[in-house]
Design a protein around this motif. Structure first.
Motif, PDB file in Angstrom:
ATOM      1  N   GLU A 181      -6.932   4.376   7.634  1.00 57.44           N
ATOM      2  CA  GLU A 181      -8.102   4.835   8.394  1.00 57.44           C
ATOM      3  C   GLU A 181      -8.935   5.800   7.554  1.00 57.44           C
ATOM      4  O   GLU A 181     -10.170   5.727   7.533  1.00 57.44           O
ATOM      5  CB  GLU A 181      -7.654   5.506   9.697  1.00 57.44           C
ATOM      6  CG  GLU A 181      -7.120   4.556  10.751  1.00 57.44           C
ATOM      7  CD  GLU A 181      -5.766   3.966  10.378  1.00 57.44           C
ATOM      8  OE1 GLU A 181      -5.010   4.614   9.599  1.00 57.44           O
ATOM      9  OE2 GLU A 181      -5.467   2.841  10.826  1.00 57.44           O
ATOM     10  N   SER A 182      -8.253   6.694   6.858  1.00 60.04           N
ATOM     11  CA  SER A 182      -8.961   7.646   6.004  1.00 60.04           C
ATOM     12  C   SER A 182      -9.643   6.929   4.843  1.00 60.04           C
ATOM     13  O   SER A 182     -10.760   7.297   4.441  1.00 60.04           O
ATOM     14  CB  SER A 182      -7.976   8.686   5.480  1.00 60.04           C
ATOM     15  OG  SER A 182      -8.592   9.559   4.559  1.00 60.04           O
ATOM     16  N   MET A 222       1.526   4.834   0.093  1.00 59.06           N
ATOM     17  CA  MET A 222       0.762   5.959   0.628  1.00 59.06           C
ATOM     18  C   MET A 222       1.653   7.194   0.664  1.00 59.06           C
ATOM     19  O   MET A 222       2.797   7.146   1.122  1.00 59.06           O
ATOM     20  CB  MET A 222       0.288   5.625   2.046  1.00 59.06           C
ATOM     21  CG  MET A 222      -0.547   6.690   2.713  1.00 59.06           C
ATOM     22  SD  MET A 222      -0.814   6.250   4.459  1.00 59.06           S
ATOM     23  CE  MET A 222       0.791   6.620   5.156  1.00 59.06           C
ATOM     24  N   VAL A 234       2.196  -1.448   4.435  1.00 58.80           N
ATOM     25  CA  VAL A 234       2.112  -0.020   4.130  1.00 58.80           C
ATOM     26  C   VAL A 234       3.509   0.530   3.875  1.00 58.80           C
ATOM     27  O   VAL A 234       4.439   0.302   4.651  1.00 58.80           O
ATOM     28  CB  VAL A 234       1.436   0.746   5.276  1.00 58.80           C
ATOM     29  CG1 VAL A 234       1.428   2.249   4.975  1.00 58.80           C
ATOM     30  CG2 VAL A 234       0.008   0.238   5.489  1.00 58.80           C
ATOM     31  N   HIS A 284       5.322   4.185   3.190  1.00 55.01           N
ATOM     32  CA  HIS A 284       5.168   5.626   3.198  1.00 55.01           C
ATOM     33  C   HIS A 284       6.098   6.224   2.141  1.00 55.01           C
ATOM     34  O   HIS A 284       7.313   6.128   2.258  1.00 55.01           O
ATOM     35  CB  HIS A 284       5.493   6.192   4.568  1.00 55.01           C
ATOM     36  CG  HIS A 284       4.542   5.757   5.640  1.00 55.01           C
ATOM     37  ND1 HIS A 284       3.389   6.452   5.944  1.00 55.01           N
ATOM     38  CD2 HIS A 284       4.569   4.685   6.466  1.00 55.01           C
ATOM     39  CE1 HIS A 284       2.743   5.827   6.917  1.00 55.01           C
ATOM     40  NE2 HIS A 284       3.424   4.751   7.245  1.00 55.01           N
ATOM     41  N   ARG A 300      -6.695  -4.298   4.479  1.00 52.43           N
ATOM     42  CA  ARG A 300      -5.733  -4.042   5.557  1.00 52.43           C
ATOM     43  C   ARG A 300      -4.843  -5.254   5.897  1.00 52.43           C
ATOM     44  O   ARG A 300      -3.624  -5.110   6.004  1.00 52.43           O
ATOM     45  CB  ARG A 300      -6.476  -3.539   6.800  1.00 52.43           C
ATOM     46  CG  ARG A 300      -5.537  -3.050   7.892  1.00 52.43           C
ATOM     47  CD  ARG A 300      -6.305  -2.572   9.107  1.00 52.43           C
ATOM     48  NE  ARG A 300      -6.798  -1.208   8.947  1.00 52.43           N
ATOM     49  CZ  ARG A 300      -8.083  -0.864   8.812  1.00 52.43           C
ATOM     50  NH1 ARG A 300      -9.025  -1.809   8.793  1.00 52.43           N
ATOM     51  NH2 ARG A 300      -8.442   0.397   8.694  1.00 52.43           N
ATOM     52  N   TYR A 308       0.874  -1.176   0.000  1.00 48.90           N
ATOM     53  CA  TYR A 308       0.000   0.000   0.000  1.00 48.90           C
ATOM     54  C   TYR A 308       0.911   1.226   0.000  1.00 48.90           C
ATOM     55  O   TYR A 308       1.490   1.602   1.023  1.00 48.90           O
ATOM     56  CB  TYR A 308      -0.896  -0.009   1.236  1.00 48.90           C
ATOM     57  CG  TYR A 308      -1.970   1.060   1.250  1.00 48.90           C
ATOM     58  CD1 TYR A 308      -3.202   0.827   0.662  1.00 48.90           C
ATOM     59  CD2 TYR A 308      -1.750   2.296   1.852  1.00 48.90           C
ATOM     60  CE1 TYR A 308      -4.195   1.801   0.657  1.00 48.90           C
ATOM     61  CE2 TYR A 308      -2.730   3.267   1.867  1.00 48.90           C
ATOM     62  CZ  TYR A 308      -3.952   3.017   1.268  1.00 48.90           C
ATOM     63  OH  TYR A 308      -4.936   3.988   1.279  1.00 48.90           O
ATOM     64  N   HIS A 361      -4.510   8.634   0.810  1.00 41.13           N
ATOM     65  CA  HIS A 361      -5.139   8.342   2.098  1.00 41.13           C
ATOM     66  C   HIS A 361      -4.308   7.338   2.895  1.00 41.13           C
ATOM     67  O   HIS A 361      -3.714   6.429   2.309  1.00 41.13           O
ATOM     68  CB  HIS A 361      -6.533   7.738   1.902  1.00 41.13           C
ATOM     69  CG  HIS A 361      -7.518   8.651   1.256  1.00 41.13           C
ATOM     70  ND1 HIS A 361      -8.315   9.520   1.968  1.00 41.13           N
ATOM     71  CD2 HIS A 361      -7.858   8.827  -0.051  1.00 41.13           C
ATOM     72  CE1 HIS A 361      -9.102  10.186   1.142  1.00 41.13           C
ATOM     73  NE2 HIS A 361      -8.839   9.784  -0.094  1.00 41.13           N
ATOM     74  N   ASP A 362      -4.325   7.482   4.223  1.00 39.23           N
ATOM     75  CA  ASP A 362      -3.873   6.362   5.042  1.00 39.23           C
ATOM     76  C   ASP A 362      -5.035   5.378   5.163  1.00 39.23           C
ATOM     77  O   ASP A 362      -6.140   5.630   4.669  1.00 39.23           O
ATOM     78  CB  ASP A 362      -3.376   6.834   6.411  1.00 39.23           C
ATOM     79  CG  ASP A 362      -4.437   7.562   7.222  1.00 39.23           C
ATOM     80  OD1 ASP A 362      -5.650   7.331   6.994  1.00 39.23           O
ATOM     81  OD2 ASP A 362      -4.067   8.375   8.094  1.00 39.23           O
TER      82      ASP A 362
END
Length: 315
Positions: A273-274, A172, A305, A307, A300, A170, A270-271
């Protein structure tokens, strides 16, 4: 490619040029043909003369290859191939055989075509035909994303070594930090390893999917492609204008099929949660927290993830 007959006609048209006998002697005296005669001393003169056209083609195409004008302008009979000569003994006599052998340029181009055919772009303007996806470019352009690039490279190497992973990535980060480029890099590098891939630009795909409600067969084919491909990238997820039907019956069905089977990748501003909040609200149905949570249960647990930091390269 000029044949022996065409060459002979050209010789006869030129003043002071000999006949077939002269051309025969020229071919038989060619350095490449002399090499064959030395390698196979048992080859009879009669056999060489019977196969004169093959020897002429062999020598002429070798000269073309040594002065190669590029694959697009290849003058040989079969583009990207040259005539090769082999000899074998049959019934106590040496015989001469010709064949077509692909050159290095043709093989490299064919490899690139195979890579392109393995990657499909849906509703996306990503240049899947480009072959300029390089790790050095990702690192040199912005040092702030070094950690993200190293995670991506480690993932590619794991897949090369161990095969398809159960979890995807993911990616992000803010606008213009190179997330889509990184995802396309992953697809290209693993397509070279034989993996198939699909990259989907979510804002446009969601609108296209709504239109496909009236074409169920085409929608089914599109969803099957996304379900079964080795590597699936949802590019810019969270930027789409969701409808409950697309969320639950298209995206949800695709992810439900892939989880625990094949990796799915995402790029997003978006992360997680968002993104869950985004999935929990549609203009038609309002807030549906359980629907958003159900979709995130298919995302999830099946991603790591990454960054992607750095400055906006689009500026």
């Amino acid at each position: 490619m000029e044949s022996l007959g065409e060459a002979l006609r050209g010789w006869k048209a030129a003043p002071g040029v000999g006949d077939l006998d002269s051309l025969t002697q020229r071919v038989l005296a060619d350095p490449l043909v002399m090499q064959i005669r030395r390698r196979y001393p048992g080859l009879e003169e009669r056999t060489l003369r019977i196969n004169l056209n093959k020897l002429y083609q062999y020598a002429k195409e070798d000269r073309s290859c040594r002065n190669c004008p590029g694959l697009e302008r290849c003058p040989n009979d079969m583009q990207g191939h040259y005539t090769s000569i082999t000899c074998a003994e049959q019934n106590g006599k040496w015989q001469l055989f010709d064949g077509k052998t692909p050159c290095a340029r043709w093989l490299a181009n064919e490899h690139q075509e195979q890579v392109r055919r393995r990657i499909t772009s849906l509703s996306s303007n990503v240049d899947i035909e480009a072959d300029s996806y390089e790790a050095e470019q990702m690192l040199d352009l912005d040092g702030e994303r070094e950690d993200a690039v190293l995670q991506l490279l480690a993932y590619v190497n794991r897949t090369r070594t161990d095969g398809l992973q159960k979890k995807g990535l993911y990616l992000m980060g803010s606008f213009g930090t190179g997330k889509t480029y990184m995802a396309a890099y992953l697809l290209h590098k693993l397509a070279k390893e034989g993996k198939t891939g699909v990259i989907v630009y979510m804002p446009d795909f969601v609108e296209d999917a709504k239109a496909l409600m009236m074409e169920p067969q085409k929608l089914k084919e599109t969803m099957t492609l996304m379900k079964e491909t080795d590597l699936l990238v949802f590019d810019d997820i969270g930027a789409e204008n969701l409808s409950p039907w697309v969320r639950d019956h298209v995206i949800g069905a695709i992810l439900n099929h892939r989880m625990n089977r094949k990796p799915t990748f995402y790029t997003s501003n978006h992360d997680l949660e968002s993104l869950e909040r985004h999935f929990s609200f549609t203009h038609k149905e309002g807030e549906e927290l359980h629907k958003g949570q159900r979709l995130m249960d298919r995302i999830r647990p099946f991603v790591d993830v990454v960054h992607v930091r750095g400055r906006n390269q689009r500026g």
